[in-house]
Enzyme design. Sequence first.
Site, PDB file in Angstrom:
ATOM      1  N   ASP A   1      -5.210   9.133  22.834  1.00  0.00           N
ATOM      2  CA  ASP A   1      -4.039   8.374  22.384  1.00  0.00           C
ATOM      3  C   ASP A   1      -2.953   8.377  23.658  1.00  0.00           C
ATOM      4  O   ASP A   1      -2.443   9.476  23.835  1.00  0.00           O
ATOM      5  CB  ASP A   1      -3.479   8.773  21.354  1.00  0.00           C
ATOM      6  CG  ASP A   1      -2.316   7.879  20.788  1.00  0.00           C
ATOM      7  OD1 ASP A   1      -1.571   7.226  21.666  1.00  0.00           O
ATOM      8  OD2 ASP A   1      -1.790   7.983  19.716  1.00  0.00           O
ATOM      9  N   HIS A   2      -3.016   7.532  24.775  1.00  0.00           N
ATOM     10  CA  HIS A   2      -2.644   7.685  25.954  1.00  0.00           C
ATOM     11  C   HIS A   2      -0.909   7.666  25.691  1.00  0.00           C
ATOM     12  O   HIS A   2      -0.338   8.272  26.586  1.00  0.00           O
ATOM     13  CB  HIS A   2      -2.715   6.220  26.763  1.00  0.00           C
ATOM     14  CG  HIS A   2      -2.115   5.050  26.224  1.00  0.00           C
ATOM     15  ND1 HIS A   2      -2.633   4.238  25.254  1.00  0.00           N
ATOM     16  CD2 HIS A   2      -0.925   4.519  26.629  1.00  0.00           C
ATOM     17  CE1 HIS A   2      -1.860   3.378  25.114  1.00  0.00           C
ATOM     18  NE2 HIS A   2      -0.769   3.525  25.504  1.00  0.00           N
TER      19      HIS A   2
ATOM     20  N   HIS B   1      -0.212   5.544  17.568  1.00  0.00           N
ATOM     21  CA  HIS B   1       1.124   5.856  18.497  1.00  0.00           C
ATOM     22  C   HIS B   1       1.970   6.516  17.701  1.00  0.00           C
ATOM     23  O   HIS B   1       2.489   7.540  17.922  1.00  0.00           O
ATOM     24  CB  HIS B   1       1.508   4.524  19.266  1.00  0.00           C
ATOM     25  CG  HIS B   1       0.273   4.181  20.320  1.00  0.00           C
ATOM     26  ND1 HIS B   1      -0.604   5.053  20.869  1.00  0.00           N
ATOM     27  CD2 HIS B   1      -0.009   2.839  20.658  1.00  0.00           C
ATOM     28  CE1 HIS B   1      -1.445   4.078  21.593  1.00  0.00           C
ATOM     29  NE2 HIS B   1      -0.893   2.999  21.484  1.00  0.00           N
TER      30      HIS B   1
END
Length: 496
Positions: A183-184, A246
Amino acid sequence: MSESSTPTTMVIFGATGDLTQRKLIPGLFSLFCKGFLPEQFAVVGFSRTEWSSDEFREQMLAGMKALAPEMLNKKAWPDFARHLHYTPGNATKAEDYATLQTFLTELEGGAANRLYYLATAPNFFEPIVTQLGQAGMVAESIEPAVWRRVVIEKPFGHDLASAQALNQIVHNVLDEHQVYRIDHYLAKETVQNLLVFRFANTMFEPIWNRNYIDHVQITVAEAVDVGHRAGYYDQSGVLRDMFQNHLMQLLAFVSMEPPTSLQADAIRDEKVKALRAIRPLSPAEIARHTIRAQYEGYSTADGVAADSQTATYAALELYIDNWRWQGVPFYLRSGKAMCTKTSQIIIQFKEPPHMMFTIPHDQPIPANYLAFCLQPHEGFHQRIELKEPGREVKLRSIDMDFHYEEVFHPDHVPEAYETLLHNALDGDATLFTRGDGIEAAWQVIDPILDAWQSAAAPPLTTYKPGSWGPAAADELLGKNRRRWRHGCLDEATEGK
Protein backbone atom coordinates in the site's frame (compact mmCIF):
# COMPACT_ATOMS: atom_id res chain seq x y z
CA MET A 1 26.77 0.06 -2.11
CA SER A 2 24.85 -1.94 0.47
CA GLU A 3 26.92 -4.02 2.88
CA SER A 4 25.07 -7.19 1.81
CA SER A 5 27.56 -9.68 0.38
CA THR A 6 24.98 -12.21 -0.82
CA PRO A 7 23.90 -11.72 -4.44
CA THR A 8 20.29 -10.58 -4.73
CA THR A 9 17.94 -10.94 -7.66
CA MET A 10 14.65 -9.08 -8.13
CA VAL A 11 12.25 -10.77 -10.55
CA ILE A 12 9.47 -8.53 -11.88
CA PHE A 13 6.38 -10.33 -13.16
CA GLY A 14 4.56 -8.06 -15.60
CA ALA A 15 7.80 -6.26 -16.40
CA THR A 16 6.48 -4.73 -19.63
CA GLY A 17 3.65 -2.93 -17.81
CA ASP A 18 3.24 0.69 -16.79
CA LEU A 19 4.10 0.14 -13.12
CA THR A 20 7.58 -1.16 -13.95
CA GLN A 21 8.50 1.87 -16.06
CA ARG A 22 6.68 4.46 -13.97
CA LYS A 23 7.66 3.36 -10.45
CA LEU A 24 9.84 0.26 -10.09
CA ILE A 25 12.78 1.03 -12.36
CA PRO A 26 13.00 4.71 -11.24
CA GLY A 27 12.88 3.54 -7.63
CA LEU A 28 15.59 0.95 -8.14
CA PHE A 29 17.74 3.36 -10.12
CA SER A 30 17.51 5.93 -7.32
CA LEU A 31 18.54 3.29 -4.78
CA PHE A 32 21.45 2.34 -7.05
CA CYS A 33 22.63 5.94 -7.32
CA LYS A 34 22.48 6.30 -3.54
CA GLY A 35 24.43 3.09 -2.97
CA PHE A 36 21.57 1.26 -1.27
CA LEU A 37 21.45 -1.84 -3.48
CA PRO A 38 23.56 -4.96 -2.80
CA GLU A 39 26.91 -4.96 -4.52
CA GLN A 40 25.85 -8.01 -6.52
CA PHE A 41 22.28 -7.55 -7.70
CA ALA A 42 20.23 -8.28 -10.79
CA VAL A 43 16.79 -7.23 -11.99
CA VAL A 44 15.06 -9.78 -14.21
CA GLY A 45 11.98 -8.86 -16.17
CA PHE A 46 9.47 -11.62 -16.93
CA SER A 47 6.48 -11.16 -19.23
CA ARG A 48 4.92 -12.56 -22.39
CA THR A 49 6.42 -9.90 -24.65
CA GLU A 50 9.26 -11.39 -26.72
CA TRP A 51 12.05 -9.01 -25.72
CA SER A 52 15.74 -9.60 -25.34
CA SER A 53 17.67 -8.16 -22.39
CA ASP A 54 18.99 -5.38 -24.62
CA GLU A 55 15.46 -4.48 -25.72
CA PHE A 56 14.33 -4.46 -22.09
CA ARG A 57 17.13 -2.04 -21.19
CA GLU A 58 16.20 0.21 -24.10
CA GLN A 59 12.54 0.26 -23.08
CA MET A 60 13.38 1.01 -19.46
CA LEU A 61 15.63 3.90 -20.51
CA ALA A 62 12.85 5.26 -22.72
CA GLY A 63 10.52 5.00 -19.74
CA MET A 64 12.91 6.93 -17.53
CA LYS A 65 13.19 9.69 -20.14
CA ALA A 66 9.43 9.95 -20.56
CA LEU A 67 8.15 9.32 -17.03
CA ALA A 68 10.97 10.24 -14.62
CA PRO A 69 13.37 12.56 -16.48
CA GLU A 70 14.29 14.42 -13.29
CA MET A 71 15.66 11.18 -11.82
CA LEU A 72 17.73 10.16 -14.83
CA ASN A 73 21.45 10.44 -14.15
CA LYS A 74 22.83 9.75 -17.62
CA LYS A 75 26.34 9.04 -16.35
CA ALA A 76 25.11 6.41 -13.88
CA TRP A 77 22.54 4.76 -16.15
CA PRO A 78 24.94 2.53 -18.17
CA ASP A 79 26.33 1.01 -14.96
CA PHE A 80 22.79 0.39 -13.69
CA ALA A 81 21.53 -0.97 -17.03
CA ARG A 82 24.10 -3.76 -16.93
CA HIS A 83 22.13 -5.20 -14.01
CA LEU A 84 18.90 -5.38 -16.04
CA HIS A 85 17.95 -8.67 -17.70
CA TYR A 86 14.88 -10.13 -19.34
CA THR A 87 13.43 -13.50 -20.22
CA PRO A 88 10.00 -13.95 -21.82
CA GLY A 89 7.39 -16.28 -20.38
CA ASN A 90 3.75 -16.88 -19.51
CA ALA A 91 2.98 -16.51 -15.81
CA THR A 92 0.34 -19.25 -15.97
CA LYS A 93 2.47 -21.99 -17.61
CA ALA A 94 4.53 -24.35 -15.46
CA GLU A 95 7.09 -24.98 -18.19
CA ASP A 96 7.94 -21.27 -18.36
CA TYR A 97 8.83 -21.31 -14.65
CA ALA A 98 11.34 -24.06 -15.38
CA THR A 99 12.83 -21.82 -18.06
CA LEU A 100 12.87 -18.88 -15.64
CA GLN A 101 14.55 -20.98 -12.96
CA THR A 102 17.27 -22.05 -15.39
CA PHE A 103 17.80 -18.44 -16.47
CA LEU A 104 18.11 -17.28 -12.84
CA THR A 105 20.44 -20.14 -11.85
CA GLU A 106 22.81 -19.37 -14.71
CA LEU A 107 22.68 -15.64 -14.02
CA GLU A 108 23.29 -15.95 -10.26
CA GLY A 109 26.00 -18.59 -10.49
CA GLY A 110 25.37 -19.77 -6.93
CA ALA A 111 23.33 -19.04 -3.82
CA ALA A 112 21.35 -15.80 -4.06
CA ASN A 113 18.47 -14.00 -2.37
CA ARG A 114 15.36 -13.40 -4.47
CA LEU A 115 12.59 -10.82 -4.36
CA TYR A 116 9.65 -11.64 -6.62
CA TYR A 117 7.53 -8.59 -7.47
CA LEU A 118 4.00 -9.20 -8.79
CA ALA A 119 3.46 -6.09 -10.93
CA THR A 120 0.55 -7.76 -12.71
CA ALA A 121 -3.23 -7.63 -12.84
CA PRO A 122 -4.81 -9.14 -9.67
CA ASN A 123 -6.07 -12.24 -11.50
CA PHE A 124 -2.44 -13.36 -11.89
CA PHE A 125 -1.59 -13.24 -8.16
CA GLU A 126 -2.93 -16.73 -7.46
CA PRO A 127 -1.33 -18.57 -10.40
CA ILE A 128 2.05 -16.86 -9.90
CA VAL A 129 2.26 -17.71 -6.21
CA THR A 130 1.05 -21.26 -6.87
CA GLN A 131 3.51 -21.82 -9.71
CA LEU A 132 6.41 -20.40 -7.70
CA GLY A 133 5.58 -22.88 -4.96
CA GLN A 134 5.24 -25.86 -7.28
CA ALA A 135 8.52 -24.98 -8.97
CA GLY A 136 10.30 -24.84 -5.61
CA MET A 137 11.36 -21.25 -6.25
CA VAL A 138 10.32 -19.73 -2.90
CA ALA A 139 11.90 -22.20 -0.49
CA GLU A 140 14.34 -20.52 1.90
CA SER A 141 17.48 -22.22 3.16
CA ILE A 142 19.79 -21.90 6.13
CA GLU A 143 22.85 -23.42 4.46
CA PRO A 144 23.57 -21.45 2.40
CA ALA A 145 21.52 -18.69 4.04
CA VAL A 146 19.23 -17.15 1.44
CA TRP A 147 15.78 -15.58 1.62
CA ARG A 148 12.78 -15.58 -0.68
CA ARG A 149 10.20 -12.76 -0.59
CA VAL A 150 7.12 -11.96 -2.66
CA VAL A 151 5.71 -8.45 -3.09
CA ILE A 152 2.01 -8.37 -3.98
CA GLU A 153 0.42 -5.23 -5.38
CA LYS A 154 -3.09 -4.03 -4.60
CA PRO A 155 -5.94 -4.76 -4.81
CA PHE A 156 -5.70 -7.78 -2.53
CA GLY A 157 -9.13 -9.30 -3.17
CA HIS A 158 -12.36 -7.55 -4.14
CA ASP A 159 -14.23 -8.43 -0.96
CA LEU A 160 -13.65 -10.26 2.33
CA ALA A 161 -14.25 -13.74 0.92
CA SER A 162 -11.84 -13.28 -1.99
CA ALA A 163 -9.20 -11.72 0.29
CA GLN A 164 -9.48 -14.67 2.68
CA ALA A 165 -9.22 -17.12 -0.22
CA LEU A 166 -6.14 -15.36 -1.62
CA ASN A 167 -4.54 -15.27 1.84
CA GLN A 168 -5.11 -19.01 2.13
CA ILE A 169 -3.47 -19.64 -1.25
CA VAL A 170 -0.53 -17.42 -0.31
CA HIS A 171 -0.08 -19.11 3.06
CA ASN A 172 -0.19 -22.56 1.43
CA VAL A 173 3.05 -21.58 -0.33
CA LEU A 174 4.68 -18.87 1.79
CA ASP A 175 5.20 -18.03 5.44
CA GLU A 176 3.76 -14.65 6.39
CA HIS A 177 7.24 -13.21 6.91
CA GLN A 178 7.89 -13.78 3.19
CA VAL A 179 4.84 -11.79 2.03
CA TYR A 180 4.92 -8.03 1.40
CA ARG A 181 1.49 -6.59 0.49
CA ILE A 182 1.88 -3.12 -0.99
CA ASP A 183 0.00 0.00 0.00
CA HIS A 184 2.15 2.85 -1.30
CA TYR A 185 0.39 5.40 0.94
CA LEU A 186 2.15 3.87 3.93
CA ALA A 187 5.53 4.82 2.46
CA LYS A 188 4.80 8.53 2.31
CA GLU A 189 7.09 10.43 4.66
CA THR A 190 4.22 12.18 6.44
CA VAL A 191 2.45 8.88 7.15
CA GLN A 192 5.63 7.42 8.60
CA ASN A 193 6.06 10.58 10.65
CA LEU A 194 2.69 10.04 12.31
CA LEU A 195 4.42 7.51 14.57
CA VAL A 196 7.22 9.93 15.42
CA PHE A 197 4.83 12.83 15.83
CA ARG A 198 2.65 10.92 18.28
CA PHE A 199 5.18 8.90 20.23
CA ALA A 200 8.29 11.12 20.25
CA ASN A 201 6.52 14.32 21.32
CA THR A 202 5.09 14.08 24.79
CA MET A 203 2.89 17.15 24.30
CA PHE A 204 0.54 15.34 21.87
CA GLU A 205 0.04 11.77 23.01
CA PRO A 206 -1.64 12.73 26.32
CA ILE A 207 -4.37 14.61 24.41
CA TRP A 208 -4.70 12.04 21.58
CA ASN A 209 -8.03 10.71 22.84
CA ARG A 210 -11.78 11.26 23.34
CA ASN A 211 -11.19 13.79 26.14
CA TYR A 212 -9.66 16.41 23.84
CA ILE A 213 -10.38 15.40 20.24
CA ASP A 214 -13.80 16.23 18.81
CA HIS A 215 -13.44 14.28 15.56
CA VAL A 216 -10.97 13.16 12.90
CA GLN A 217 -11.19 13.81 9.15
CA ILE A 218 -9.31 11.80 6.53
CA THR A 219 -9.50 13.07 2.95
CA VAL A 220 -8.02 11.57 -0.21
CA ALA A 221 -9.25 13.73 -3.09
CA GLU A 222 -8.33 13.17 -6.72
CA ALA A 223 -8.67 15.86 -9.36
CA VAL A 224 -8.61 13.40 -12.27
CA ASP A 225 -11.67 11.54 -13.48
CA VAL A 226 -11.73 7.81 -14.21
CA GLY A 227 -10.13 8.35 -17.65
CA HIS A 228 -8.97 5.19 -19.40
CA ARG A 229 -9.72 3.12 -16.27
CA ALA A 230 -13.48 3.62 -16.66
CA GLY A 231 -14.24 -0.01 -17.54
CA TYR A 232 -12.29 -1.34 -14.54
CA TYR A 233 -13.50 1.40 -12.23
CA ASP A 234 -17.18 0.74 -13.00
CA GLN A 235 -16.70 -2.78 -11.60
CA SER A 236 -14.76 -1.51 -8.59
CA GLY A 237 -15.98 1.86 -7.34
CA VAL A 238 -14.49 4.20 -4.80
CA LEU A 239 -14.85 1.94 -1.74
CA ARG A 240 -12.75 -0.83 -3.24
CA ASP A 241 -10.40 1.55 -5.04
CA MET A 242 -9.51 3.85 -2.13
CA PHE A 243 -11.23 3.05 1.19
CA GLN A 244 -10.43 -0.61 1.83
CA ASN A 245 -6.72 0.04 1.41
CA HIS A 246 -5.51 3.65 1.65
CA LEU A 247 -8.07 5.27 3.94
CA MET A 248 -8.39 2.33 6.32
CA GLN A 249 -4.62 2.17 6.70
CA LEU A 250 -4.46 5.90 7.42
CA LEU A 251 -7.22 5.51 10.01
CA ALA A 252 -5.26 2.70 11.66
CA PHE A 253 -2.07 4.80 11.92
CA VAL A 254 -3.98 7.70 13.48
CA SER A 255 -5.94 5.62 15.98
CA MET A 256 -3.58 2.78 16.97
CA GLU A 257 -2.28 2.34 20.50
CA PRO A 258 1.46 2.84 21.18
CA PRO A 259 3.36 -0.25 19.96
CA THR A 260 5.77 -1.99 22.30
CA SER A 261 8.60 -1.46 19.80
CA LEU A 262 9.25 -0.39 16.21
CA GLN A 263 9.36 -4.00 15.06
CA ALA A 264 7.05 -4.58 12.10
CA ASP A 265 4.70 -6.98 13.86
CA ALA A 266 4.46 -4.83 16.99
CA ILE A 267 3.21 -1.92 14.86
CA ARG A 268 0.96 -4.09 12.71
CA ASP A 269 -0.55 -5.76 15.80
CA GLU A 270 -1.79 -2.38 17.01
CA LYS A 271 -3.09 -1.38 13.58
CA VAL A 272 -5.15 -4.58 13.36
CA LYS A 273 -6.56 -3.99 16.86
CA ALA A 274 -7.73 -0.53 15.82
CA LEU A 275 -9.40 -1.82 12.64
CA ARG A 276 -11.13 -4.62 14.54
CA ALA A 277 -12.51 -2.08 17.03
CA ILE A 278 -14.41 -0.16 14.34
CA ARG A 279 -18.11 -0.35 15.18
CA PRO A 280 -20.12 -2.55 12.77
CA LEU A 281 -22.95 -0.66 11.06
CA SER A 282 -26.41 -2.08 10.44
CA PRO A 283 -28.04 -1.44 7.03
CA ALA A 284 -30.15 1.30 8.61
CA GLU A 285 -27.05 2.94 10.12
CA ILE A 286 -25.22 2.68 6.80
CA ALA A 287 -28.05 4.63 5.18
CA ARG A 288 -27.58 7.41 7.77
CA HIS A 289 -23.80 7.41 8.19
CA THR A 290 -22.54 6.95 4.62
CA ILE A 291 -22.78 9.06 1.48
CA ARG A 292 -22.39 7.75 -2.05
CA ALA A 293 -22.21 9.97 -5.10
CA GLN A 294 -21.20 10.05 -8.74
CA TYR A 295 -19.72 12.98 -10.61
CA GLU A 296 -21.83 14.44 -13.39
CA GLY A 297 -20.92 12.97 -16.75
CA TYR A 298 -19.44 9.74 -15.37
CA SER A 299 -22.03 7.54 -17.12
CA THR A 300 -20.94 8.88 -20.54
CA ALA A 301 -17.35 7.63 -20.13
CA ASP A 302 -16.29 4.83 -22.45
CA GLY A 303 -16.83 1.48 -20.73
CA VAL A 304 -19.40 2.74 -18.21
CA ALA A 305 -23.02 1.57 -18.30
CA ALA A 306 -25.50 4.37 -18.99
CA ASP A 307 -27.46 3.47 -15.84
CA SER A 308 -24.36 2.81 -13.69
CA GLN A 309 -24.86 3.05 -9.93
CA THR A 310 -21.12 2.98 -9.23
CA ALA A 311 -20.04 5.58 -6.68
CA THR A 312 -17.06 7.75 -7.64
CA TYR A 313 -17.25 9.54 -4.25
CA ALA A 314 -17.94 8.30 -0.75
CA ALA A 315 -18.01 9.78 2.74
CA LEU A 316 -18.24 7.59 5.83
CA GLU A 317 -18.85 8.32 9.51
CA LEU A 318 -17.19 5.58 11.57
CA TYR A 319 -16.64 5.01 15.29
CA ILE A 320 -13.95 3.05 17.12
CA ASP A 321 -15.29 1.29 20.17
CA ASN A 322 -12.41 1.32 22.60
CA TRP A 323 -11.30 3.31 25.64
CA ARG A 324 -9.30 5.91 23.71
CA TRP A 325 -11.79 6.77 20.97
CA GLN A 326 -15.27 6.01 22.32
CA GLY A 327 -17.74 8.53 20.88
CA VAL A 328 -15.24 10.25 18.55
CA PRO A 329 -16.43 10.18 14.91
CA PHE A 330 -13.95 9.47 12.13
CA TYR A 331 -15.04 11.06 8.86
CA LEU A 332 -13.49 9.52 5.75
CA ARG A 333 -14.01 10.85 2.22
CA SER A 334 -12.54 10.23 -1.20
CA GLY A 335 -13.60 10.91 -4.74
CA LYS A 336 -12.69 11.33 -8.37
CA ALA A 337 -12.95 14.58 -10.37
CA MET A 338 -12.74 16.79 -7.28
CA CYS A 339 -11.43 20.35 -7.21
CA THR A 340 -7.86 19.45 -6.30
CA LYS A 341 -5.55 16.55 -5.56
CA THR A 342 -4.87 16.32 -1.86
CA SER A 343 -4.46 13.72 0.88
CA GLN A 344 -4.74 14.99 4.43
CA ILE A 345 -5.65 14.08 7.97
CA ILE A 346 -7.33 16.64 10.23
CA ILE A 347 -7.32 16.19 14.01
CA GLN A 348 -10.09 18.53 15.19
CA PHE A 349 -9.81 19.33 18.89
CA LYS A 350 -12.77 20.21 21.06
CA GLU A 351 -13.98 23.77 21.50
CA PRO A 352 -12.96 25.58 24.67
CA PRO A 353 -15.38 24.59 27.45
CA HIS A 354 -15.94 28.25 28.33
CA MET A 355 -15.28 31.27 26.13
CA MET A 356 -14.33 34.28 28.26
CA PHE A 357 -13.43 36.42 25.23
CA THR A 358 -16.04 38.43 23.40
CA ILE A 359 -16.70 37.17 19.89
CA PRO A 360 -19.58 37.91 17.48
CA HIS A 361 -22.68 35.81 18.12
CA ASP A 362 -22.68 34.43 14.57
CA GLN A 363 -19.03 33.38 14.77
CA PRO A 364 -18.30 29.81 15.88
CA ILE A 365 -16.16 29.34 18.96
CA PRO A 366 -12.67 28.73 17.55
CA ALA A 367 -11.21 25.29 18.06
CA ASN A 368 -7.66 24.16 17.39
CA TYR A 369 -6.87 21.58 14.78
CA LEU A 370 -3.84 19.74 13.52
CA ALA A 371 -3.45 18.96 9.81
CA PHE A 372 -1.17 16.35 8.31
CA CYS A 373 -0.66 16.95 4.60
CA LEU A 374 0.35 13.72 2.88
CA GLN A 375 0.35 15.10 -0.67
CA PRO A 376 1.12 17.44 -2.24
CA HIS A 377 3.41 19.81 -0.28
CA GLU A 378 4.00 17.36 2.55
CA GLY A 379 3.98 18.87 6.00
CA PHE A 380 2.11 19.64 9.22
CA HIS A 381 -0.11 22.60 10.08
CA GLN A 382 -1.41 23.52 13.52
CA ARG A 383 -4.23 26.06 13.88
CA ILE A 384 -4.14 28.12 17.08
CA GLU A 385 -5.78 31.30 18.33
CA LEU A 386 -3.91 34.55 19.06
CA LYS A 387 -4.87 38.06 20.07
CA GLU A 388 -4.57 40.76 17.45
CA PRO A 389 -2.54 43.85 18.48
CA GLY A 390 -4.57 46.61 20.11
CA ARG A 391 -6.58 47.41 23.20
CA GLU A 392 -9.55 45.31 22.15
CA VAL A 393 -9.29 41.56 22.71
CA LYS A 394 -9.86 40.31 19.20
CA LEU A 395 -8.96 36.74 18.24
CA ARG A 396 -7.29 35.65 15.03
CA SER A 397 -6.65 32.11 13.84
CA ILE A 398 -3.12 31.49 12.61
CA ASP A 399 -1.22 28.44 11.35
CA MET A 400 2.07 27.12 12.61
CA ASP A 401 3.51 25.34 9.57
CA PHE A 402 6.17 22.82 8.72
CA HIS A 403 6.90 21.94 5.07
CA TYR A 404 9.30 19.16 4.12
CA GLU A 405 10.53 21.00 1.04
CA GLU A 406 11.52 24.02 3.13
CA VAL A 407 13.47 22.03 5.73
CA PHE A 408 14.84 19.13 3.74
CA HIS A 409 16.26 19.16 0.24
CA PRO A 410 13.74 17.55 -2.15
CA ASP A 411 16.33 14.91 -3.09
CA HIS A 412 16.33 13.77 0.54
CA VAL A 413 12.63 12.80 0.44
CA PRO A 414 12.41 9.44 -1.34
CA GLU A 415 9.44 8.55 -3.52
CA ALA A 416 7.08 5.99 -1.97
CA TYR A 417 8.06 3.06 -4.19
CA GLU A 418 11.74 3.71 -3.60
CA THR A 419 11.12 3.38 0.14
CA LEU A 420 9.04 0.23 -0.27
CA LEU A 421 11.58 -1.46 -2.53
CA HIS A 422 14.39 -0.60 -0.11
CA ASN A 423 12.42 -1.99 2.83
CA ALA A 424 11.44 -5.17 1.00
CA LEU A 425 15.05 -5.83 0.06
CA ASP A 426 16.08 -5.21 3.68
CA GLY A 427 13.31 -7.42 5.08
CA ASP A 428 11.52 -4.59 6.90
CA ALA A 429 7.75 -5.23 6.64
CA THR A 430 6.65 -2.27 8.77
CA LEU A 431 5.14 -0.35 5.85
CA PHE A 432 3.48 -3.40 4.31
CA THR A 433 0.06 -4.76 5.21
CA ARG A 434 -0.26 -8.09 7.00
CA GLY A 435 -2.85 -10.68 5.99
CA ASP A 436 -5.08 -10.18 9.03
CA GLY A 437 -4.92 -6.41 8.48
CA ILE A 438 -6.24 -6.82 4.94
CA GLU A 439 -9.11 -8.95 6.21
CA ALA A 440 -9.91 -6.56 9.08
CA ALA A 441 -10.27 -3.69 6.60
CA TRP A 442 -12.55 -5.74 4.36
CA GLN A 443 -14.69 -6.60 7.39
CA VAL A 444 -15.46 -2.88 7.69
CA ILE A 445 -16.05 -2.22 3.99
CA ASP A 446 -17.93 -5.39 3.01
CA PRO A 447 -21.19 -4.59 4.87
CA ILE A 448 -21.22 -1.11 3.32
CA LEU A 449 -20.77 -2.57 -0.16
CA ASP A 450 -23.61 -5.04 0.50
CA ALA A 451 -25.92 -2.35 1.87
CA TRP A 452 -25.25 -0.11 -1.12
CA GLN A 453 -26.52 -2.91 -3.35
CA SER A 454 -29.73 -3.32 -1.35
CA ALA A 455 -33.03 -1.47 -1.09
CA ALA A 456 -31.72 0.18 2.10
CA ALA A 457 -28.91 1.96 0.24
CA PRO A 458 -28.54 5.72 0.70
CA PRO A 459 -29.51 7.62 -2.46
CA LEU A 460 -26.84 7.96 -5.15
CA THR A 461 -26.37 11.73 -5.37
CA THR A 462 -24.33 13.67 -7.91
CA TYR A 463 -21.68 16.36 -7.74
CA LYS A 464 -20.09 18.68 -10.22
CA PRO A 465 -16.59 17.86 -11.46
CA GLY A 466 -14.11 20.29 -9.94
CA SER A 467 -16.05 20.62 -6.67
CA TRP A 468 -15.44 19.25 -3.17
CA GLY A 469 -18.17 16.65 -3.67
CA PRO A 470 -21.92 16.45 -3.00
CA ALA A 471 -23.86 18.65 -0.60
CA ALA A 472 -24.92 15.49 1.25
CA ALA A 473 -21.34 15.07 2.48
CA ASP A 474 -21.45 18.54 4.04
CA GLU A 475 -24.74 17.63 5.69
CA LEU A 476 -23.14 14.49 7.16
CA LEU A 477 -20.90 16.74 9.27
CA GLY A 478 -23.26 19.70 9.48
CA LYS A 479 -25.80 17.81 11.56
CA ASN A 480 -23.33 18.18 14.46
CA ARG A 481 -22.19 21.74 13.63
CA ARG A 482 -19.05 20.36 12.06
CA ARG A 483 -17.61 21.07 8.63
CA TRP A 484 -15.00 19.64 6.34
CA ARG A 485 -11.67 21.38 6.71
CA HIS A 486 -8.97 21.85 4.10
CA GLY A 487 -6.22 22.66 6.55
CA CYS A 488 -3.37 21.71 4.22
CA LEU A 489 -4.56 24.11 1.53
CA ASP A 490 -4.72 27.88 1.25
CA GLU A 491 -7.41 29.57 3.34
CA ALA A 492 -8.94 30.80 0.13
CA THR A 493 -10.08 27.27 -0.69
CA GLU A 494 -11.89 26.66 2.59
CA GLY A 495 -15.61 26.31 2.30
CA LYS A 496 -15.67 26.22 -1.50
